[in-house]
Design an enzyme around this catalytic site. Structure first.
Site, PDB file in Angstrom:
ATOM      1  N   GLU A 156     -65.387 -82.556   6.837  1.00  0.00           N
ATOM      2  CA  GLU A 156     -65.355 -81.247   7.019  1.00  0.00           C
ATOM      3  C   GLU A 156     -65.184 -80.505   8.221  1.00  0.00           C
ATOM      4  OE1 GLU A 156     -68.026 -79.831   4.014  1.00  0.00           O
ATOM      5  OE2 GLU A 156     -66.576 -79.882   2.526  1.00  0.00           O
ATOM      6  N   GLU A 315     -63.675 -83.480  -3.382  1.00  0.00           N
ATOM      7  CA  GLU A 315     -65.147 -83.054  -3.557  1.00  0.00           C
ATOM      8  C   GLU A 315     -64.719 -81.879  -4.414  1.00  0.00           C
ATOM      9  OE1 GLU A 315     -67.699 -82.318  -0.638  1.00  0.00           O
ATOM     10  OE2 GLU A 315     -67.343 -83.921   0.666  1.00  0.00           O
TER      11      GLU A 315
HETATM   12  C1  GLA Z   1     -69.403 -80.438   1.347  1.00  0.00           C
HETATM   13  C2  GLA Z   1     -69.871 -81.658   1.880  1.00  0.00           C
HETATM   14  C3  GLA Z   1     -70.580 -82.776   1.044  1.00  0.00           C
HETATM   15  C4  GLA Z   1     -71.867 -81.953   0.306  1.00  0.00           C
HETATM   16  C5  GLA Z   1     -71.104 -80.781  -0.379  1.00  0.00           C
HETATM   17  C6  GLA Z   1     -71.886 -80.150  -1.354  1.00  0.00           C
HETATM   18  O1  GLA Z   1     -68.335 -80.429   0.754  1.00  0.00           O
HETATM   19  O2  GLA Z   1     -68.465 -82.360   2.167  1.00  0.00           O
HETATM   20  O3  GLA Z   1     -71.097 -83.764   1.994  1.00  0.00           O
HETATM   21  O4  GLA Z   1     -72.531 -81.403   1.175  1.00  0.00           O
HETATM   22  O5  GLA Z   1     -70.609 -79.906   0.233  1.00  0.00           O
HETATM   23  O6  GLA Z   1     -71.333 -79.018  -2.080  1.00  0.00           O
END
Ligand code: GLA
Ligand code: ZN
Length: 676
Positions: A156, A315
């Site tokens: 991210e 995710e």
């Molecule tokens: C982000 C991160 C993950 C985790 C999620 C939790 O998307 O990439 O590592 O911390 O949030 O919602």
């Protein structure tokens, strides 16, 4: 990027199912159970090692890959492919002891400390060298591992630190400016430094936009956002190129967060061109709005960033998260609706953060596929069910979501629009984008987002929510689009400034004057909580708020007129014929239900046939391609629904024939492969 790099994770055909897998948080005997349960749930892809740098290199130059070898071998033996992380978002403690300058600095001079993640100054040469080194070693070791499906670079980019303001970034910024502007005079002109005596004699005098007593130079702030984004991308490209060189044919991704509420600091139009596979992380924001509409918007934006091609949801959450003020559980069935709504809008699978819920650390209250409660839980049962559903939908892989309309979106305009000292703090460009999206969603129209300079000729209708920064080229693009028969809807505070945040020459809205057939003489934002009435065709009435303008028609016809306040009797909504097309302009803020009135009229101009009567919150989206045409129906309501089918087909989740009107039970999803 090499022609040979695939645009999807390598591995079995069909859709991906799985999540982030962090075995380093667990003793080895748990790993065997993980592998067994992954098989039980139908998991076929997991992201591994994203935060594992300190375990892979516990001391400088001393590497311990044995445990990761074992993890990859175990996963391979169980038919699970790996999206292998480069752990460069979490350098070890020893790295910071040796290189304290790699910790980022805020605009007011605070240097962050170690003890979380993402504490990185991306201009720091020691960080870059260390990131290149660990990436090289991982690529050398695992390039040929049979479990390797894709590389997951970093995590991210853009959060939690979007820009650093340290001295090394200042030096890097000066070099970036010297490349971007021919001379310091060109920069002075572009930044308007004659204002408030900000003229620079050389690039060496320029700093990042650090804390200032009052508002700083907006063009400087805007360029710093561009510079910070470009710097993040430089580091991504550096890692990507190492991986491509040492592991040819293995696609490289980094997980995006296209939802603006989750990351607004990177220009994903530019990032989409750099990755082999566009992947996205999406979390429901439970702020009282319709979460499935926000989800659809993020999914559509992700697909658009991928150029319309399939992408992958890397995710999302099985149930509650842990980082919002209140983190409710998902309702029964909601997880599957969320996952499959992403698939409908182009995702090639559904992955979660994370596989096994942590016991320790900052995310122990975040849901997971395998909760603290183990397998005798609702979440686990729904995960196993979803795994089967995802498998049943394997044939949709490679098909493309069909869009009806385009909405223009530009992160750079968003950055500019959020600078200070604008006509009204009540105007929020994201709120406008959300509102227009919601109105289109409620018309059951599928949206592509488009860059303002993109080819729009495929869309009968293009909507411009609030595109404050608009280049001359974008204006010309919209003019061509309308002249060639398109229908355009433009909302207020669009086409105001150029790429340097300078107001376009001549009356507002510079590049849109001709296409809209009007000028705007003055902005007249309303007091907090104030409203304004509009009267339109047949005496119909609507109420706007936040914003009004003194619009002067110069060719456009007035369709709706203000009936009160300073703008009484002036145009509120106009329509201009240009060439073979039509351009609408709306000069106040309307809520989604009122926007529907305007969009209905524009849709008629665009000859978009009204959708067959579908209940609100029953989402119908199509994917099609070589393997066939698929209709996804997602019922977000508590009542059973019927969705008309244009052709008979086979429902893939129940394996039943469907024709005429498809029954979609309350809160359920149905996917029909249409015959033919
Ligand atoms: C982000 C991160 C993950 C985790 C999620 C939790 O998307 O990439 O590592 O911390 O949030 O919602
Ligand atoms: Zn820095």
């Amino acid at each position: 990027m090499p022609e040979t790099t695939p645009r999807a994770p390598r591995g079995p055909s069909g859709l991906a199912f799985g999540g982030d897998y962090n075995p380093e948080q667990w003793p080895r005997d748990v790993w065997d159970e993980d592998a067994r349960l992954m098989r039980e749930a139908g998991v076929n892809l997991v992201s591994v090692g994203i935060f594992a740098w300190s375990l892979l290199e516990p001391a400088p130059g001393a590497h311990e890959f044995g445990w990761l070898d074992d993890v990859l071998d175990l996963l391979h033996a169980n038919g699970v492919r790996v999206d292998l992380g480069t752990p460069t978002v979490a350098p070890p403690a020893w790295f910071y002891r040796a290189h304290p300058d790699a910790l980022p600095v805020t605009a007011d001079g605070t240097r962050f400390s170690f003890g979380s993640r993402g504490a990185i100054c991306h201009s720091n040469a020691d960080y870059r060298a260390a990131a290149a080194d660990i990436t090289t070693r991982l690529a050398e070791r695992y390039a040929d591992h049979p479990a390797l499906a894709m590389w997951h670079v970093h995590n991210e980019y853009g959060v939690p630190v979007s820009a650093c303001y340290c001295d090394s970034c200042a030096a890097h910024f000066r070099r970036w400016l010297a490349r971007t502007y021919d001379s310091v005079d060109a920069l002075n002109e572009a930044w308007g430094t004659a204002f408030w005596g900000q003229r620079y004699a050389s690039f060496a005098e320029i700093d990042p936009p650090r804390a200032t007593p009052t508002v700083g130079n907006p063009a400087q702030a805007l360029d710093y956002r561009r510079f910070a984004d470009a710097t993040l991308r430089e580091n991504f490209v550096m890692e990507r190129d190492i991986l491509h060189r040492l592991a040819p044919g293995v696609p490289v991704t980094t997980n995006f967060m296209t939802a603006l509420s989750q990351c607004d600091s990177v220009d994903y139009w530019a990032w989409g061109r750099e990755v082999d596979v566009v992947t996205n992380d999406h979390y429901l924001i439970t702020d009282g709005r319709r979460t499935h509409v926000n989800l659809a918007m993020a999914a559509d934006l992700t697909r658009s960033v991928a150029g319309g091609a399939p992408w992958l949801l890397l995710e999302h959450s099985t149930s509650g998260v842990n980082w919002q003020p209140r983190n409710p559980a998902k309702a029964p069935g909601q997880m599957a609706r969320n996952s499959l709504a992403h698939v409908a809008r182009g995702s090639e699978g559904a992955l979660f953060f994370q596989w096994r819920q942590s016991r320790r650390g900052a995310e122990k209250f975040h849901s997971a596929m395998l909760p603290h409660g183990g397998t005798d839980t609702r979440v686990w049962r729904e995960v196993v069910e979803l795994g089967a559903a995802v498998e049943a939908l394997g044939a949709v892989r490679g098909t493309r979501t069909e869009a009806d309309v385009a909405v223009l979106w530009d992160w750079q305009s968003w950055w500019a629009q959020n600078l200070q000292w604008h006509p009204s703090e009540d105007h929020d460009p994201r709120e406008r984008a959300d509102a227009f999206y919601e109105a289109l969603y409620d018309r059951h129209l599928t949206v592509d987002f488009a860059h303002p300079e993109a080819d729009l000729s495929a869309y009968p209708l293009v909507v411009v929510p609030a595109l404050y920064l608009m280049t001359e080229a974008a204006g010309a693009n919209l003019r061509d689009y309308v002249e060639n028969g398109g229908t355009l809807v433009v909302s207020y505070f669009s086409g105001i400034v150029d790429e340097h945040d300078a107001v376009h020459d001549g009356p507002v809205p510079g590049p849109l004057r001709d296409v809209l057939g009007l000028t705007v003489e003055e902005f007249n934002p309303l007091p907090a909580g104030g409203g304004v009435r509009l009267r339109g065709p047949g005496g119909a009435e609507l109420t706007g708020d936040v914003w009004t303008e003194f619009v002067v028609p110069r060719g456009a016809e007035t369709v709706w007129t203000y009936t009160d306040g300073l703008v009484a009797r002036r145009p509120a909504v106009t329509r201009n014929r240009l060439g073979r097309g039509t351009a609408w302009y709306l000069s106040t803020r309307l809520a989604p239900a009122a926007l529907d009135v305007l969009l209905g009229a524009a849709a008629e101009d665009a000859r978009i046939a009204p959708r067959a009567a579908l209940p609100r919150d029953v989402e119908v989206v199509r994917r099609s391609g070589d393997s066939g045409s698929y209709l996804f129906a997602v019922n977000h309501t508590a009542s059973d629904a019927k969705v008309p089918l244009e052709a008979p087909g086979t429902e893939l989740l129940t394996v039943e024939r469907a024709a005429g009107r498809l029954a979609v039970p309350a809160e359920a999803v149905r996917v029909v492969r249409l015959d033919g």
